[in-house]
Every structure is written in C-alpha cells, then in structure tokens.
Design a protein around this motif. Structure first.
Motif, short mmCIF file in Angstrom:
data_model
loop_
_atom_site.label_atom_id
_atom_site.label_comp_id
_atom_site.label_asym_id
_atom_site.label_seq_id
_atom_site.Cartn_x
_atom_site.Cartn_y
_atom_site.Cartn_z
N UNK A 163 -0.08 4.21 4.94
CA UNK A 163 0.89 3.05 5.17
C UNK A 163 2.20 3.38 4.28
N UNK A 219 -0.30 4.68 0.07
CA UNK A 219 -0.88 5.25 0.45
C UNK A 219 -0.65 5.50 1.67
N UNK A 220 -0.50 7.14 2.43
CA UNK A 220 0.00 7.50 3.02
C UNK A 220 -1.01 6.98 4.33
N UNK A 272 0.65 -1.15 -0.14
CA UNK A 272 -0.49 -0.37 0.18
C UNK A 272 0.72 0.95 -0.07
#
Lengths: 407, 263
Positions: free
Chosen positions: B28, B25-26, B23
């Motif tokens: 993560x 995306x922040x 993943x």
C-alpha cells in the motif's frame, strides 16, 4: 667521558619519552546508552539507532556502526561517520522484517585505538498498518468530509446558498461576446499542466462553459495543448459543449491540437498562434510556470481581453499585473460550482469556506497562545504560577504548530 | 453506462489512494508512486495521439496552402528532422541517447544542444522584457490599489538597490511629484496633491535625515517582504490547498463531473 655521558643523558632522555608516548595509544571510552528500535510509521526494513557521544569525543576520529544477526556476531560494519554523530537509521534494503538484529557502535581514535559500545538488541524491523504521524490529517479529513456532507444536504433541501461574485467568471460571457463581435477566434490555454493536476480539471469546466457560449455565438475556439491526454479531454469537452448548444456541426477537431511537450516550445507555439490568429479573447486557465507572463503579455499586445486563473502562487502576480481578470487560486476551483449553480457543488463550496474559517480560527488561536507564551517567558521567574502558565502556553503552542503543520 | 463506469473507477481509485495514504505497509505504501508510473506509461502511449494530431493539422495546412502554411512546413521539418537525427544516432551507436553525438553535426544531442537549448533560452530571455512592460502597466498609479502597489514596489527596490538609498529615494520622490503634477493636469486635484505632497515629503525627509534613511530602507524592505507579502501569499496558499482538497473530494464522490463527456 663523564661529561659526554651526562650530555647524552640530558639530550636523549626526553626524546625517548616523547616517542614512547606517541607509540602508546590512548584508551578511549565508548559511546553510551546505545538504543535500537524499529522505525515507527514506516513500511518496515528500517531500524533507528541512537546513542550518546563518547566522553572522549574530542579525540575520536570516526564512529563505526556494526550490525549482526546474533549477539555473538559476526558483526558487519554498515556505516562510519567522520563527525560526531548520535543517531542513524539503518534502512538497508537487505534488512529483513521480523528478524532479530544486534547493533554495536565503535569509536576509533589515534593509531586505530578503538572502544566498542554495549550491544543493543535484539531488535526487529516491522511494517506498520497505520501511520500515526498522519492522525491530524485524518482528523482534518473526517471533519471536512462531515462538513461537506452536511452542506450538500443543506443545498439539496433548497437552502439559500450565497456565493460572492467572481468577476473573472462573470466576464466569460462578455469576453466570448466580444470575440464574436470582433469576428475573431477565442484562444484557450491549459498551460503546462497534466490531467492529474486539479487545476487542469477545474479549467476543463471553464472550457466547457466557454465552448458552449462559443458554439451558441458561432465563434471559433482554439485550444493548443502541451499534454496529449489533456488534448483528448479538451476535445471531448468542446465536442460535448457544442452538442449541448445544438451546434455539433461547428465542432472542428483540428482547432484543439497538440503543440509540444516542451515548456518554452509551447510558449513559442501559443505566441505564434496569438500573433497569427489575433484572438479577441484569451483564456489562460490551469497550471503555469515561467511561460505565464510571456503568454499574457503577448495576448495583451494583440489586443485580446484576457481571463487568467491558476493555483500557482508564484505566477499569480504576473497574471494580476498583465490580465484583465484573474481567478486567484481557489476561485479557479470554484468555477464549476459558480457556473453550473448545481446545489451539490454549491454545498461543497460552502463547506470549503467553513473549513477555511476553522483553519483561520486555529491560526489565530496559535498566534494568541504563542504570543502569550512569549510575553510570559520574558516576565516569569524560575517558579510560581507564572512559570507554570508559561510552560502551559509554550507547550500548547508547540503542539498546535505541530498539528497544523502536519495537517 | 459510458458515464457511470468512469465515475465508479474514479471513486474506487480515489478512495483506495486516500486509504493507502495512511498505510505505510507494502504494497500500500508505494501504491501512489506506482500509479504515477502507470500514468507515465499511459502518457507515453498518448504521445502518439499528440503526434498524430500535430502531423494531421500541419499536413492539412501545407496541403491546402492555408494561411501561414510555411510555419507548418517548418514544424513538420523540425519534427521529422529530429526523428531522423535520433534514428541515425541510434543506428550508429545502438542508442539515440549517445553523448558522443553531441559533437556530430546532425546527431541527436547536437540537435538538442545547438537548436533546442538556444531556442528555449531565447524564449526564456524574452521574459525580462515582458516583465518590464507588465510592470509598467501594473504600476501606473491609476487607482488607489495600483498606487499602493507602486509605492510598495519602489520601497522594496530602494531597499535592494546597490546604487544607494539616498539617490534611489530622490528618484522616487521626483517620480511621485511628476505623477502628482500629471494627475493635477488631468483634473484629479486631490489624488494629484496627495502624490505630489508624498514626493516632496519623501525628498525632504531623505535629505534631512540621510543616515536614518540608509538604516531604515533595508528594514522597511525586509518588513514588506516578510509580513504583508508572506501573509498574502499564505492566505492564497491556504485557499488553494482547501480548494484542491474540495475539488478532489468532489471528483472522488462523483459530484464534479464536468470533465467527463456524456456524448
């Protein structure tokens, strides 16, 4: 008078023309096909730009990339290139996700003459939920996970698991016994690894076995450490091993000490201990760098039997050359399964072998496909079945290589 | 519970890191880096444990006048001396990491430059001598494997030596003949004869075809380094990588528990 006039016309005319040419900036054609799109497989705040060079690139002095929040501007210069460039990733930290942005690329020539490209946009930066570049890793992890579960189940059902002999691990008991007979201590070094290194964790399981035997034979074990966390783990491991052997009274915390967190300071410290204590057996297990041979050769010079093991491919030749036994790479990781003979650990070891077999099989397939592609390229013509086969093999080879390297 | 709780924490943390690997995306995407920062912070605190162990160990040795206690005294002097240099520099400049202390006797960076760096350099320089002694032991043609290793090493050296291919090969030939004679003397006739024949053959060949030897030696060296050496190295690397993955999965799933104390 006339002659003077004619001469002035002849000699001054060309000069005037040259100056006029130099002053007039030559029109440039802009870059073409400017495209802006969200950078794939990222955390957002990034937009990829690409364009084709200006047909007048030979006369372009620099390329300037502009960004705006509206198609009408104002455009702000974000970067410039002094060499011909066709792509740029705008990963400015000021860039906001899910907001429209517009881009323009200017080419600048002599006398600051410039030509602007068409405006690309609107484009938005978006964070992704899944990195598709890592699909091969996921596939490999799933296959490997399934193999692991399968072989652990086999092991639980008491299926016979053959594990080849590992000389370095078989020699542990003999090496501890030798130290005992000589009345000398055992020295165990983890090198300069941390507890986050898998090799250090694997070495801890070897330490446990060594410490247990040492306790049974009432032999002193010295563990100088580079990292305080590893030192704490080593103290716990040795303490537990001594308890398991029924000799907790022999455990001495002072024998498992912190030396220094400096690489060569550590090497000097361990060398000093070896020269003073003259251990009968030296275990070098874990992560080692340039200090590997310094430690191994010093251990040899004091007459110690040495059992080394590391996952550092660059240091393995030194250990093989200098030590009596060496656990090569994966053998170190197999130590706990090999020594404990626990069915679950043995099952996982077997699944590792199958995964290795699959990897080797893939490498063979890639090599064969690549070789066929290369041979066909040299013999096939412009068209026909051979040409199609060549393309099939070459593209297959590229895909397989991409899959393997990503994995 | 003392053993179960760490296993549960390990499982959750391990699975979480594996999932976040896919993943971007922040928050993560940067979680792994953030956990490494946490580890560094924890590591900073555990340094106190290390220093405590060091001081206890050496103070005891000095106090009891144990064997080689003088070295412990030197260690303690080094530890507290460096600490004092840091405190003095800190008091003077507001930070122990002031570069101006480089030229001040007893300054923090002075200690680093004039004591630490030369000591580190000395230890590193010793490596050259250790390589020579280890190479001598490894390359003694005692077994077939060691002989292969010796021949490969000499071929690589010949291809890379600046002294020239012909003299280097002649030296190799003489060495092989000498090794062969030695084997003959210690009653290993077949092995000795092979070594001696190899030496004589190599010497004759290089004298008969010196131009070809000059042309071929770098190619042989290049082939040895890029084919057998790279193949062996990659084989080890594949094994290490799979071993690391297997060990990691075993630790995450709690199958591998030898690193956890149950006492």
């Amino acid at each position: 008078m006339v002659l003077a006039y004619l001469l002035s016309v002849i000699f001054t005319q060309p000069v005037v023309t040259m100056e006029a040419e130099a002053i007039q900036p030559v029109a440039l054609r802009p870059v073409a096909n400017l495209k802006a799109k969200d950078t794939p497989n990222d955390a957002g705040q990034s937009i990829d730009l690409s364009w084709e060079l200006s047909p007048d690139s030979a006369r372009v002095k620099r390329y300037e990339v502009y960004r705006a929040e509206s198609a009408k501007g104002p455009f702000e210069k974000i970067v410039e290139f002094l060499v011909p460039t066709t792509a740029y990733t705008d990963a400015d930290t000021l860039l906001r996700n899910k907001k429209d942005y517009y881009y323009r690329v200017d080419v600048v020539g002599e006398l600051e003459s410039r030509a602007s490209s068409e405006i690309a946009g609107p484009v938005q930066a978006k964070p992704e939920w899944f990195n598709t570049n890592r699909i091969p890793v996921l596939v490999f992890a799933v296959v490997y996970g399934l193999l692991l579960i399968l072989y652990i189940e086999f092991a639980k059902r008491d299926r016979e698991m053959f594990v080849r002999r590992i000389a370095g691990l078989d020699a542990i008991d003999e090496a501890v016994g030798r130290s005992t007979e000589m009345g000398k201590p055992i020295l165990f070094s983890f090198g300069i690894g941390y507890l986050t290194d898998v090799a250090t964790l694997a070495a801890l399981s070897i330490l446990r076995r060594v410490a247990r035997r040492a306790a049974e034979y009432e032999t002193r074990i010295l563990v100088p450490n580079y990292d305080p966390i590893v030192m704490t783990a080593a103290q716990e491991t040795v303490k537990q091993a001594f308890s398991e052997a029924g000799r907790p009274d022999l455990y001495q915390e002072g024998d498992i000490t912190f030396l220094t967190a400096d690489q060569f300071g550590y090497a000097a410290g361990v060398n000093g201990i070896m020269l003073r204590e003259k251990p009968g057996t030296v275990f070098l297990q874990g992560v080692f760098y340039a200090e590997a041979l310094i430690l191994a050769e010093t251990a040899h010079s004091v007459g110690a039997i040495q059992i080394a093991g590391t996952n550092m491919a660059t240091q393995l030749p030194f250990f093989i050359a200098a030590c009596d036994y060496t656990l090569i790479g994966e053998e170190l990781f197999a130590a706990s399964a090999y020594l404990d003979r626990d069915p679950q650990l043995l099952g996982s070891l077997k699944s590792e072998d199958i995964a290795k077999l699959i990897t080797v099989g893939l490498i063979v397939v890639v090599s064969v496909v690549g070789t066929i592609g290369a041979v066909l390229t040299s013999v096939s013509g412009e068209s026909g079945i051979l040409r199609s086969l060549t393309e099939f093999f070459n593209s297959g080879f590229e895909r397989l290589v991409s899959f393997l390297t990503t994995s | 519970m003392k053993r179960t709780l760490p296993l549960i924490i390990t499982f959750i943390a391990g699975v979480f890191v594996v999932v976040t690997f896919f993943i971007p995306r922040e928050p993560f995407g940067s979680l792994e880096q953030r956990m490494l920062v946490w580890y560094s912070i924890l590591g900073g605190f555990t340094l106190l444990l290390g220093i405590d162990s060091l001081i206890k160990h050496h103070t005891r040795k000095v106090a009891r006048r144990e064997k080689d206690w003088f070295y412990s005294l030197v260690t303690l002097f080094g530890l507290f001396g460096t600490l004092a240099a840091g405190i003095v520099t800190w008091a003077k400049y507001g930070t122990p990491l002031e570069l101006a202390s480089l030229n001040e006797v007893g300054g923090f960076f002075w200690v680093y430059k004039w004591i630490m760096v030369p000591l580190q350099g000395t230890m590193f320089a010793l490596l050259a001598f250790f390589i020579a002694s280890a190479a001598y032991r490894a390359f003694r043609a005692r077994t077939f494997d060691a002989t292969l290793l010796l021949i490969a090493a000499i071929l690589v050296m010949i291809g890379r030596l600046s002294m020239g291919v012909v003299p280097a090969t002649l030296i190799l030939a003489v060495l092989l003949v000498a090794a062969g004679i030695h084997r003959l003397l210690i009653r290993k006739p077949v092995f000795g004869a092979v070594l001696a024949a190899l030496g004589v053959g190599l010497g004759v060949l290089v004298l008969a075809f010196p131009q070809d030897a000059i042309r071929l030696a770098p190619q042989v060296q290049e082939w040895l380094m890029s084919v057998p050496q790279t193949a062996a190295r990659r084989g080890i690397l594949i094994g290490v990588t799979l071993g690391t993955i297997a060990m990691s999965i075993r630790i995450i799933l709690g199958i591998e528990r030898t690193y956890i104390s149950s006492t």
